[in-house]
Scaffold this motif. Sequence first.
Motif, PDB file in Angstrom:
ATOM      1  N   LYS A   1       0.741  -1.175  -0.083  1.00 50.99           N
ATOM      2  CA  LYS A   1      -0.009  -0.109  -0.079  1.00 50.99           C
ATOM      3  C   LYS A   1       0.965   1.283   0.046  1.00 50.99           C
ATOM      4  CE  LYS A   1      -3.901   2.542   2.721  1.00 50.99           C
ATOM      5  NZ  LYS A   1      -4.638   2.230   3.758  1.00 50.99           N
ATOM      6  N   ALA A   2       0.357   2.278  -0.829  1.00 55.36           N
ATOM      7  CA  ALA A   2       1.272   3.507  -0.846  1.00 55.36           C
ATOM      8  C   ALA A   2       0.104   4.688  -0.799  1.00 55.36           C
ATOM      9  CB  ALA A   2       1.837   3.515  -2.142  1.00 55.36           C
ATOM     10  N   THR A   3       0.456   5.531   0.039  1.00 52.65           N
ATOM     11  CA  THR A   3      -0.512   6.597   0.324  1.00 52.65           C
ATOM     12  C   THR A   3       0.312   7.670   0.472  1.00 52.65           C
ATOM     13  OG1 THR A   3      -1.726   4.944   2.171  1.00 52.65           O
ATOM     14  CG2 THR A   3      -2.085   7.487   2.139  1.00 52.65           C
ATOM     15  N   LEU A   4      -0.205   8.783  -0.122  1.00 49.29           N
ATOM     16  CA  LEU A   4       0.110  10.196  -0.446  1.00 49.29           C
ATOM     17  C   LEU A   4      -0.981  11.051   0.591  1.00 49.29           C
ATOM     18  CD1 LEU A   4       1.784  12.488  -1.604  1.00 49.29           C
ATOM     19  CD2 LEU A   4       0.121  12.520  -3.387  1.00 49.29           C
ATOM     20  N   THR A   5      -0.373  11.584   1.644  1.00 48.83           N
ATOM     21  CA  THR A   5      -0.832  12.317   2.562  1.00 48.83           C
ATOM     22  C   THR A   5      -0.771  13.882   2.161  1.00 48.83           C
ATOM     23  OG1 THR A   5      -0.929  10.673   3.805  1.00 48.83           O
ATOM     24  CG2 THR A   5      -1.463  12.807   4.894  1.00 48.83           C
TER      25      THR A   5
END
Length: 244
Positions: free
Chosen positions: A230-234
Motif C-alpha cells: 500500500k502506498a498513501t500520499l498524504t
Amino acid sequence: DSIIGLDSLVLALNYTTLYGDSNSVQSFKVYEISPTSEFRDSSIGYLINHPSFDVTDLVGEKNNVVFNTLNDSLVYLKLKDTIKTVNELRIPMSTALGLKLMNLDTTIYKTDSAFNANFKGFAIKADQGSAIKKALAYFKLANSSSTTKMTFYYRRTKNGVPDTTTTDFVYRRSANANLINRDIAGTPYESKLLNGQGNQEELYLQTSPGSYALLKIPGLATMNNRLIYKATLTTDRIAGLEDN
C-alpha cells in the motif's frame, strides 16, 4: 395592428439548485448577444477553446439577489390574477427590447435562420460588482412546466375596447452556453505561478476547466526493488483567503 402599447417585459428563469455558499448575494445582468457573434451551442457546454461571444446592450437586470431565497414561494399579479409560484427568478427587461422584437417584420419569424440573423439571444451574467460572490446558481431553460419564459405585458384593442393582456414565450428548445472565467489575480495561486520556481511547497488545484500540478518524489528513484502492499500520499489542505 390591434396592439396599442407595451407595458413591461419580464424574463423568468426556472431555478433548480446552487453550488457553494447559500448566503451569496449576487446581481444578474442580461445582455443581447451581438449579431456578429460566433455564438455556438454545444451539448457538453461552451468549450473553453471557443472564442468568447460579444454582447451589445444591457436589456435587463436583477440586483442583490440573495441565493437562499431563490427557492422561496413567490406571489405576483398577472393582470387580475394572483400568481403563486416557487423556484423562479424574475428579471425585469427593457421595454425597448420588447418593442424591437414586436416591430420585427413577420418574415423574420418564419424560419430559425432568419430570426437568428436578427436576434442571437441573451447573455445572462453575474455582475462583477456583486456583494457576495461565493456560489453558482443553476437554472433550467427548456422545461415542461413552462416556468422559464419571457412574458409580454401589453395593451390591445379587443372588440373596439382597450384591453390589457399578456403573452408568454416559453423556451421549449434552447441553444445555451455556460462560460466560466476564473480570475486568479492577486491570489497566492497567481504568485506561485509567476515566481518561476519549480520546487514549491504548495499546490493549487481547481476543478475543470481548472489547474493541474506535477508532483515528483525524488526518493522513489533510488529505492531498490520491493513488494509494496500500500502506498498513501498524504496532503494538508491550506486555509483559503475566505476561511476566516
